[in-house]
Design an enzyme around this catalytic site. Structure first.
Site, PDB file in Angstrom:
ATOM      1  N   LYS B  73       0.851  -1.199   0.000  1.00 15.64           N
ATOM      2  CA  LYS B  73       0.000   0.000   0.000  1.00 15.64           C
ATOM      3  C   LYS B  73       0.885   1.247   0.000  1.00 15.64           C
ATOM      4  CE  LYS B  73      -3.957   1.991   2.537  1.00 15.64           C
ATOM      5  NZ  LYS B  73      -4.818   1.874   3.733  1.00 15.64           N
ATOM      6  N   SER B 148      -9.767   1.990   2.823  1.00 14.01           N
ATOM      7  CA  SER B 148      -8.873   2.754   1.996  1.00 14.01           C
ATOM      8  C   SER B 148      -7.857   1.903   1.213  1.00 14.01           C
ATOM      9  CB  SER B 148      -8.104   3.752   2.859  1.00 14.01           C
ATOM     10  OG  SER B 148      -7.231   3.074   3.744  1.00 14.01           O
ATOM     11  N   SER B 172      -9.999  -0.344   6.979  1.00  9.66           N
ATOM     12  CA  SER B 172      -9.377  -0.141   5.659  1.00  9.66           C
ATOM     13  C   SER B 172      -8.712  -1.354   5.040  1.00  9.66           C
ATOM     14  CB  SER B 172      -8.362   0.996   5.734  1.00  9.66           C
ATOM     15  OG  SER B 172      -9.032   2.230   5.713  1.00  9.66           O
TER      16      SER B 172
END
Lengths: 94, 477, 474
Positions: B73, B148, B172
């Protein structure tokens, strides 16, 4: 409803500049968001600032031994504007 | 399903090399650029690490992740490689250091394919607040992948990497895992180092794996977890995250908190999760009804805490040291105001304003301090629940993935959608999301299991039992 | 004349701790270094970096608190103080608000005033800004960022600028004696913020106060307070009202002026620092810290007078500076002739170092002890001992070598004594006659002549003894 003055203060504290249009939009949204947050006001729990389960004994803190970072250049290189290995900002006046 | 454990076997048996495997993944990444999973693709670096990994495999000292192609990420710092948080603010930022998790993965010689897109600074549940690449759901590209960690979910779900790292502040990892039909775990707060994870809500953030199986999650956690001298909030522990795999679930008590099955939860989602309960019951577990009365305050408490911390964490973006800087400011005040106003997107600004509000003089007691009190109560409730049961079963999200563009302009609706995931962060407990079929429209549904702190292995074991009988849905790409 | 107003002063003293590493990262915390060469991701506020608290910083702060009669909070926590400034890379300072390390201390002044200490907390320093007027730029150097500081916050118990000056000097001296702070004002290692207000004489109602920020010498603290008292007196005399605000002191004009109102309206939005766990202390931790407190200046004075027999005045002078007192202590540890060491130390060492900024004494306690011992044993005479110290200061060298090279060593050449004195007697029979007639003062003449002739060969003591013997035989 969040007041104009209050939102202006929040913008100043968080160093955000909003255009008039944005200001109107945020004003409306913040009012809705804060009324969602207000549900918490119905709770009557007391906060206890002492939370020993989440504490660390003094004896376990980091020892005072120097360990130099090996990529200081990498830090300064990220500066959008640098001179003489320092970070430049418009002159500060008190 | 191509899992990490399967790849490990094939690499070790020399069925193919890591270089070959990596080329295959890179090809797939390029073929699927329209999915927008990545902000940065590290083609050259990946091939170099793959050939190093092959040498290591050949010399016989391969570790569980040696040669395994993974995605990271884009809020996890990678030395010299852009770490943007999908924000204009950090679009050009190349960190001078590696996050602890990166050091650990690199020490196993993983193949690092690239940085996955996300909601800007991890603020959002759709990945649509990204200022850079906007990832799409592989099951239906008109739908969001969740957020997210949407880019990581998209990448794993579409087979663009074998597994990925995400981060979870209020759901997330778990919610995009559910939306994209994969498994994701938010470990216990304090098991994985946050050093190098760009902070959103420091007391809530945890890094965790997103993968094709619970077992893969365990393999990755074994590699990245552990106390870190660079993160004092990590705890000393020696969890083997794979230790419960193969254990029977007979006699285990699974709690169903009634508040998680009320109004606002989609009927199809509810039905699918209750089917999971039935599955576990058939496997010998005992179902118990439990209650979590603080759930009605959870979303408010979560947003107040996370945004208060975020308002402080994001103050460092001022155009002085790194990242975006406005043109020709007249004064220091103008430099920071214009930099921040131009560099941050709408949702980030909303949350900074909310957090500033919660901490500001005259409002602190009514909002921030109250949220701390709710947090303590919520922890106490979890202690109570886990004194009665081993695991808790809930939906991961109230709905399946929705169309891109929906919700984005209604922050309140967007925030309320986090209701099923935020309590695990508030209480610091581990929670895993596992796919359990699809709804009528073909979009995946996920269920969550949670446990008391440091019982992460138990979650992985229970999820593995379900997965063995119920394969993940696959996207047609 | 009756005083119309009472002055009420409170102080916030910031002192940099002399730990090896910074408060929250392992960077070198020493003063100096080229710009941005004592930095890392943590102290420059890189995204994702986390603070790791230094044991020594907490330990030093605790030692200071215990020496200033504070209680130690068994559960102490850190808070973030949020504000934007280019010398503060994270845009928040890690500090302590609700649960500071030390509380409820006190320090007594020579006036008898007991100044209560509200709290002592640990926090981090900011970086350094250099201003380039020509280009209208300021440059930030983060070497000092995150160096540990303690902030000592007093109650408003101080009644005059002199008391304030004494308090700050005394704190600075204490911190030095405790080995927790270099207390070098010119390097900014001690700074003070001063709160000043006036109230009608005898009243118990506090007036509105002004805070003067960032004073970095005892002299400017005293001047700033005096100028502020004058300013506030004038306002009150004119029937006006003092505005509660932050002001700054200009050393050149000797006056204070208001800082922009924006500074005054700051809302720091303190909240618990989530990256640092609270710290807990056991009784043993606190007992250990207490046992590590070295003798403070007043305790050394007591030892010097009671155990070493020095005068009160001498003891006070020696303890005015820690490095001098340390030097004295080290010398008497090697050569425990307390008074003799003190005498030569006060005259020969102190006068040479007292006007220098440096705290280096170019000779070692061991060599100094040797010189005192040589003088005591008459191996050299007292004046020559002073010369040896002078030479060691100027050129360095070993005291015994210097004495030999310069012919300071006193030898007892009995043959030479006899030869010289016998010759003098033979040369001056007239004076011997005088002596026989009762003129005993001729003894002095022979003593002087013999001394001159025997320099470096005999001590006056042996010369005198031989002379006395000769005269008694007459």
């Amino acid at each position: 409803m969040i007041s104009k003055e209050n939102l202006e203060l929040l913008c100043e504290l968080s160093k955000l500049h909003l255009t008039d249009e944005e200001f109107a939009e945020y004003s409306k949204e913040m009012t809705n968001i804060i009324s969602l947050m207000d549900t918490i006001g119905e709770s009557d729990f007391e906060y206890n600032p002492i939370d020993t389960a989440n504490a660390v004994p003094f004896s376990e803190l980091r020892a005072d031994e120097i360990e130099r970072f090996d990529n200081m250049k990498g830090i300064v290189d990220n500066g959008p504007e640098t001179i003489a290995n320092q970070f430049v900002v418009p002159k500060i006046v008190d | 399903m191509i899992t990490v454990s399967l790849l490990r076997k094939k690499l070790d048996q020399k069925e193919f090399s890591s270089v070959e495997l990596t080329k295959e993944y890179l090809k797939k990444i390029h073929e699927n650029e329209h999915l927008g999973a990545f902000n940065t693709i590290c083609e050259e670096e990946a091939l170099i690490s793959a050939s190093k990994a092959d040498e290591r495999i050949a010399s016989g000292d391969a570790l569980p992740l040696t040669g395994i192609p993974m995605a990271i990420k884009d809020n996890i710092c990678t030395k010299g490689i852009k770490t943007t948080c999908s924000s204009k603010m950090l679009e050009s930022y190349a960190p001078p250091y590696d996050a602890t998790v990166m050091e650990k993965l690199n020490s196993q010689n993983i193949v690092f394919l690239g940085k996955t897109s996300m909601d800007e600074f991890a603020m959002g549940g759709s990945s649509q607040t990204s200022a850079l690449s906007k990832p799409k759901n592989p099951f239906n590209t008109e739908c969001v992948p969740g957020g997210s960690s949407g880019g990581s979910a998209t990448a794993v779900s579409a087979g663009l990497c074998s597994a990925a790292l995400g981060s979870d502040t209020g759901g997330s990892i778990r919610q995009p895992a559910a939306f994209c039909g994969i498994t994701g775990i938010k470990p216990t707060y304090g098991t994985v180092s946050r050093f190098g994870l760009v902070a959103f809500g420091s007391s809530l953030d945890q890094i965790g794996p997103m993968a094709n199986s619970a077992e893969d999650c365990g393999i990755i956690l074994n590699a990245i977890a552990g106390q870190d001298k660079h993160d004092r909030t990590t705890r000393k522990h020696d969890i083997d995250f794979l230790s419960s795999i193969g254990n029977s679930i007979k006699g285990m008590k699974i709690g169903l908190p009634k508040e998680f099955f009320g109004d606002g939860i989609d009927e199809e989602v509810k039905a699918a999760v209750l089917n999971v309960a039935k599955f576990y019951e058939n496997m010998g577990a005992e179902l118990v009804e439990v209650s979590m009365p603080t759930l009605k305050y959870a979303v408010s408490a979560y947003y107040l805490l996370a945004c208060a911390e975020a308002s402080s964490n994001l103050s460092r973006y001022d155009g002085v040291k790194y990242g975006y800087r406005t043109q020709n400011p007249e004064s220091y005040d103008e430099l920071i105001k214009k930099t921040r106003s131009e560099g941050f997107g709408t949702e980030v600004k909303r949350r900074i304003l909310l957090g500033t509000y919660a901490l500001s003089s005259g409002y602190y007691d009514a909002y921030y301090k109250k949220a701390l009190a709710v947090r303590q109560q919520c922890k106490a409730e979890h202690d109570e629940i886990f004194s009665k049961c081993d695991l808790m079963l809930t939906p991961t999200a109230p709905t399946v993935a929705y169309k891109a563009g929906a919700n984005i302009n209604d922050p309140v609706k967007m925030y309320l959608a986090d209701i099923c995931t935020v309590t695990a962060n508030i209480a610091g407990i581990p929670a895993i999301s596992v796919p359990c079929g699809c709804d009528k429209s073909g979009m995946p549904i996920g269920f969550s299991l949670s446990a008391k702190r440091f019982d992460d292995a138990k979650l992985i074991g229970a999820a593995d039992i379900f997965e063995k009988e119920n394969p993940h849905p696959t996207a047609n790409i | 004349m009756c005083k119309k107003y009472d002055t009420v002063i409170g102080l916030e003293i910031h002192a940099e701790l002399s730990t090896k590493t910074k408060a929250f990262c392992t960077c070198d915390a020493s003063f100096g270094g080229d710009p941005n060469t004592h930095i890392c991701p943590v102290c420059t506020g890189q995204p994702g970096a986390l603070p790791i608290i230094n044991h020594a910083a907490v330990s030093y702060a605790m030692r200071a608190g215990l020496a200033l009669n504070c209680d130690i909070n068994r559960y102490t926590r850190f808070d973030r103080k949020n504000y934007f400034y280019p010398d503060l890379p994270k845009a928040y300072q890690i500090s302590q608000l609700d649960l500071p390390l030390c509380v409820n201390g006190s320090l007594e002044l020579s006036t008898g005033t007991v100044v209560r200490i509200h709290q002592i907390h640990l926090e981090e320093d900011a970086g350094k800004m250099v201003h380039d007027d020509y280009h209208g730029e300021s440059w930030a150097d983060y070497n000092r960022c995150s160096v540990p500081l303690i902030e000592i916050v007093t109650e408003p118990d101080i009644k005059s600028s002199e008391e304030a000056a004494e308090f700050v000097s005394k704190i600075a001296l204490y911190l030095k004696y405790l080995n927790v702070c270099d207390a070098k004002m010119q390097e900014g290692s001690i700074r003070a913020d001063v709160n000043v207000s006036l109230k009608p004489a005898g009243s118990s109602v506090l007036g509105d106060r002004a805070e003067i920020k960032n004073l970095n010498s005892i002299r400017s603290i005293q001047r700033a307070i005096e100028s502020e008292i004058a300013r506030q007196t004038e306002i009150l005399e004119g029937g006006g009202k003092v505005v509660q605000e932050t002001r700054r002191f200009d050393d050149a004009t000797g006056t204070t002026s208001s800082l922009r109102s924006k500074e005054n309206a700051n809302d720091y939005r303190y909240f618990p620092e989530p990256d640092i766990l609270a710290i807990t202390f056991t009784d043993e931790d606190i007992e250990k810290a207490k046992s590590e407190i070295p003798l403070l200046p007043h305790q050394r004075v007591e030892r010097y007078t009671k155990e070493y027999g020095l005068t009160d005045e001498d003891a006070r002078v020696i303890t005015l500076e820690k490095y001098l007192s340390d030097f004295y202590d080290q010398t008497v540890r090697i050569y425990p002739q307390y008074k003799n060491v003190a005498n030569l130390f006060l005259t020969e060492i102190m006068r040479r170092v007292k006007d220098t900024d440096s705290e280096d004494i170019p000779i070692s306690p061991k060599d100094f002890a040797k010189v005192v011992e040589m003088a005591d044993k008459n191996t050299v005479n007292r004046n020559d001992a002073k010369s040896i110290i002078r030479i060691m200061f100027e050129e360095g060298g070993d005291p015994e070598e210097i004495a030999k090279k310069n012919g300071f060593i006193v030898v007892e050449d009995t043959a030479a004594i006899a030869e010289v004195i016998d010759k003098l007697f033979a040369d001056r029979p007239d004076l011997i006659e005088d002596y026989k007639n009762g003129k005993t003062n001729v003894f002095g003449f022979f003593m002087g002549q013999a001394n001159r002739a025997l320099t470096g060969k005999a001590t006056p003591m042996s010369i005198k003894a031989y002379l006395e013997k000769k005269f008694s035989e007459i």
